[in-house]
Design a protein around this motif. Structure first.
Motif, short mmCIF file in Angstrom:
data_model
loop_
_atom_site.label_atom_id
_atom_site.label_comp_id
_atom_site.label_asym_id
_atom_site.label_seq_id
_atom_site.Cartn_x
_atom_site.Cartn_y
_atom_site.Cartn_z
N GLY A 142 0.82 -1.21 0.00
CA GLY A 142 0.00 0.00 0.00
C GLY A 142 0.85 1.26 0.00
N THR A 143 1.96 1.23 0.74
CA THR A 143 2.87 2.39 0.76
C THR A 143 3.47 2.62 -0.62
N VAL A 144 3.90 1.54 -1.26
CA VAL A 144 4.45 1.66 -2.62
C VAL A 144 3.39 2.19 -3.58
N LEU A 145 2.16 1.69 -3.46
CA LEU A 145 1.08 2.17 -4.33
C LEU A 145 0.84 3.66 -4.15
N MET A 146 0.90 4.14 -2.91
CA MET A 146 0.69 5.57 -2.66
C MET A 146 1.79 6.40 -3.32
N VAL A 147 3.03 5.90 -3.27
CA VAL A 147 4.13 6.58 -3.94
C VAL A 147 3.87 6.64 -5.44
N LEU A 148 3.43 5.52 -6.02
CA LEU A 148 3.25 5.45 -7.47
C LEU A 148 2.10 6.33 -7.95
N VAL A 149 1.00 6.38 -7.17
CA VAL A 149 -0.13 7.20 -7.61
C VAL A 149 0.22 8.68 -7.53
N THR B 258 -5.74 4.51 -14.99
CA THR B 258 -4.67 5.50 -15.00
C THR B 258 -3.68 5.22 -16.13
N ALA B 259 -3.38 3.95 -16.37
CA ALA B 259 -2.45 3.60 -17.45
C ALA B 259 -3.02 4.02 -18.81
N LEU C 217 7.70 10.49 -24.03
CA LEU C 217 8.47 9.44 -23.36
C LEU C 217 8.15 9.42 -21.86
N GLY C 218 8.04 10.60 -21.26
CA GLY C 218 7.72 10.67 -19.84
C GLY C 218 6.40 10.00 -19.52
N PHE C 219 5.38 10.25 -20.34
CA PHE C 219 4.07 9.64 -20.09
C PHE C 219 4.06 8.15 -20.45
N THR C 220 4.91 7.76 -21.38
CA THR C 220 5.03 6.33 -21.67
C THR C 220 5.60 5.59 -20.47
N VAL C 221 6.59 6.19 -19.83
CA VAL C 221 7.13 5.60 -18.60
C VAL C 221 6.06 5.55 -17.53
N SER C 222 5.26 6.62 -17.40
CA SER C 222 4.18 6.62 -16.42
C SER C 222 3.15 5.53 -16.70
N VAL D 91 -10.20 13.23 -17.21
CA VAL D 91 -11.32 12.61 -16.50
C VAL D 91 -10.96 11.16 -16.13
N LEU D 92 -10.32 10.46 -17.05
CA LEU D 92 -9.89 9.09 -16.75
C LEU D 92 -8.91 9.08 -15.58
N LEU D 93 -8.01 10.06 -15.54
CA LEU D 93 -7.07 10.14 -14.43
C LEU D 93 -7.80 10.31 -13.11
N ALA D 94 -8.82 11.16 -13.09
CA ALA D 94 -9.58 11.39 -11.87
C ALA D 94 -10.20 10.09 -11.37
N PHE D 95 -10.79 9.33 -12.28
CA PHE D 95 -11.46 8.09 -11.88
C PHE D 95 -10.49 6.93 -11.74
#
Length: 529
Positions: free
Chosen positions: A284-291, A355-356, A496-501, A379-383
């Motif tokens: 959960g901690t890792v997930l919070m970092v990633l989001v 999110t992906a 490229l940045g968003f591809t990594v994301s 909007v997709l990011l929000a949901f």
């Protein structure tokens, strides 16, 4: 940090005299809401002001990253310590110090005439902001009787959501019609009102049992975080193989290892490592970092895209980003319902997959993208982000041992701040490196005159945040060609940045499959994400 994140798992019987002993409940809510509103607004309005700050103070991309990262890092490393300061010295006292310090540093930032001073005051502002957040819910819990506390927390959460959503609009209006300094000056009158109300209505509260602060742990963790982010931000300038970059990375590893070792020896550690013995808490901690990585990283570079590539005003840029901020107000309560019905595993995984998809769509934005082209992924990011933020908080706090639930809440909030700073730092390094790699090719293809190495580096630096500069008197056709090269290079870097994301979001979706719901009991803890 217990006061900042959780409510006692077994509510006491209603006490008719409690509110009178602890101050007026709703005015206390007003005071703490004003304080937290300043912190949340600053988290979003600065992204709108960054391009203008860069121009007026002649700041590099790395400088602008530190305007955001320095603030977030200060928040991240001080949140748990701030909670313990409230236990020791009183939550009202710490909250009032945080309000006054945040307002004064905001004034100092607006008066800064160099990017170095601005960054220094932003770091100090982050430290004072950290004092506010742990104290807010503790003061609410002391002021409200148990049967009304849920309503108070709901209002407090709504203020956070509205502040985040209003940030881009407020920032755009102020930057466009006043100046970038007004983004910070606005905190001064808000702080004065919060102080006045706070002094009059908030009554002091502190923990029943006092504890010591692990100052060595604070120093070691702060040093490790600083070395890590400094290395990532400066690597495009130094080079990833440069001894300075490797030295800071090594420093982060050594200090981080020393922090972990000390936490096993300290009598009252800053972060008890036993907390992470539960796999769901660790994941959960890792997930919070990633989001947070995804959310803050996206906002940082999209402002340059809108203002640099599209030439939009700060206000129009804020309007372009509104679908994400406003969408999260709607998505957050729906995410809570989904987690209650489906559990965190399915909900969080689905959120990260959404999110992906959003990140992938952002990686396809071009020079001619319209409002709808960006609104759909927003909007997709929000949901997508909302269920992860709510769910990750649930599995961190819910799976922690009851006696460590407060520390778990502090870890959750710190993870979010660290993720935000890492998002701007890592994506910034990726974008800058890609721009430096592709710009010479675009320059040659445009048949522009060859530049000395020093001047080309300046062009690359400006292109990293979509700014095209040329000497006065440059013919219009050449200026247009330079602008086209710069924008094309920036878009390659942003893509490229968003591809990594996108890849990070898919990884997070897989990680979420290994979590489980938090332990439930009668009167379960109420917590905020």
């Amino acid at each position: 940090m217990a006061q900042a994140k959780t409510v006692a798992t077994t509510p006491p019987p209603p006490d008719p005299g409690r509110s009178s002993r602890q101050g007026h409940p709703w005015l206390t809510l007003l005071a703490v809401s004003l304080g937290v509103m300043m912190v949340m607004l600053d988290g979003t309005v600065v992204a709108i002001a960054n391009p203008v700050i860069g121009k007026e103070l002649n700041a590099s991309l790395a400088d602008l990253q530190w305007v955001t990262s320095g603030y977030l890092l200060a928040l991240a490393v001080f949140l748990i310590t701030a909670g313990k300061l409230g236990d020791l010295f009183g939550h009202k006292r710490i909250f009032v110090i945080g309000i006054a310090g945040f307002a004064l540093t905001s004034l100092a930032i607006g008066l800064s005439d160099s990017i170095a001073w601005l960054i220094a005051f932003r770091v100090l502002q982050g430290l004072f902001g950290a004092l506010l957040q742990p104290a807010a819910l503790a003061l609410l819990r002391a002021a409200f009787p148990a049967e009304k506390l849920n309503m108070a927390i709901g209002v407090w959460g709504a203020v956070i959501g509205l502040s985040s959503a209003a940030g881009p609009i407020v920032g755009g209006l102020l930057v466009e019609h006043v100046n970038w300094q007004s983004v910070f000056f606005i905190n001064v009158p808000v702080g004065i009102v919060a102080l006045a109300v706070g002094f009059l209505v908030i009554k002091e509260s502190r923990a029943a049992s006092l504890s010591r602060i692990d100052w060595l742990g604070v120093v070691l963790l702060s040093g490790a975080m600083f070395c890590m982010v400094w290395a990532i931000i400066k690597a495009p300038e130094y080079g990833w193989g440069d001894t300075r970059t490797l030295g800071f990375l090594a420093g982060a590893v050594v200090l981080g290892a020393a922090f972990v070792y000390w936490q096993t020896k300290a009598a009252e550690p800053l972060i008890p490592l036993s907390l992470f013995g539960n796999a769901s808490v660790a994941i959960g901690t890792v997930l919070m970092v990633l989001v947070a990585f995804s959310m803050f990283g996206a906002m940082f570079f999209l402002t340059f895209y809108f203002q640099g590539v599209h030439g939009l005003s700060p206000l129009d840029s804020g309007m372009r980003m509104l679908p994400m901020s406003a969408g999260m107000i709607v998505a957050s309560p729906l995410a809570g319902l989904a987690i209650g019905r489906l559990g965190p595993k399915i909900t969080i995984s689905a959120g990260m997959l959404i999110t992906a998809v959003a990140m992938f769509l952002l990686s396809r934005l071009g020079m001619d993208a319209g409002y709808v082209d960006s609104a759909i992924p927003f909007v997709l990011l929000a949901f997508g982000l909302s269920p992860v933020m709510v769910g990750a908080t649930e599995i961190i706090v819910g799976n922690a041992p009851e006696e460590l639930s407060g520390v778990a809440g502090g870890v959750q909030q710190s993870a979010m701040q660290v993720g935000g700073s890492m998002g701007t730092a890592v994506l910034g390094a990726i974008v800058a490196a890609k721009v430096a790699d592709v710009l010479p090719g675009y320059w040659t293809a445009a048949k522009l005159p060859e530049l000395p190495a020093e001047q080309m580096e300046l062009v690359k630096q400006g292109a990293s945040y979509a700014q095209a500069g040329a000497a006065p008197g440059t013919p219009e056709p050449i200026m247009q060609a330079i602008t086209g090269v710069v924008h094309s290079s920036f878009l390659d870097g942003m893509h490229l940045g968003f591809t990594v994301s996108t890849g990070v979001a898919v990884l997070a979706a897989l990680l979420a499959l290994f979590v489980r719901a938090g332990r439930k009991s009668e009167g379960a803890a109420i917590h905020m994400g």
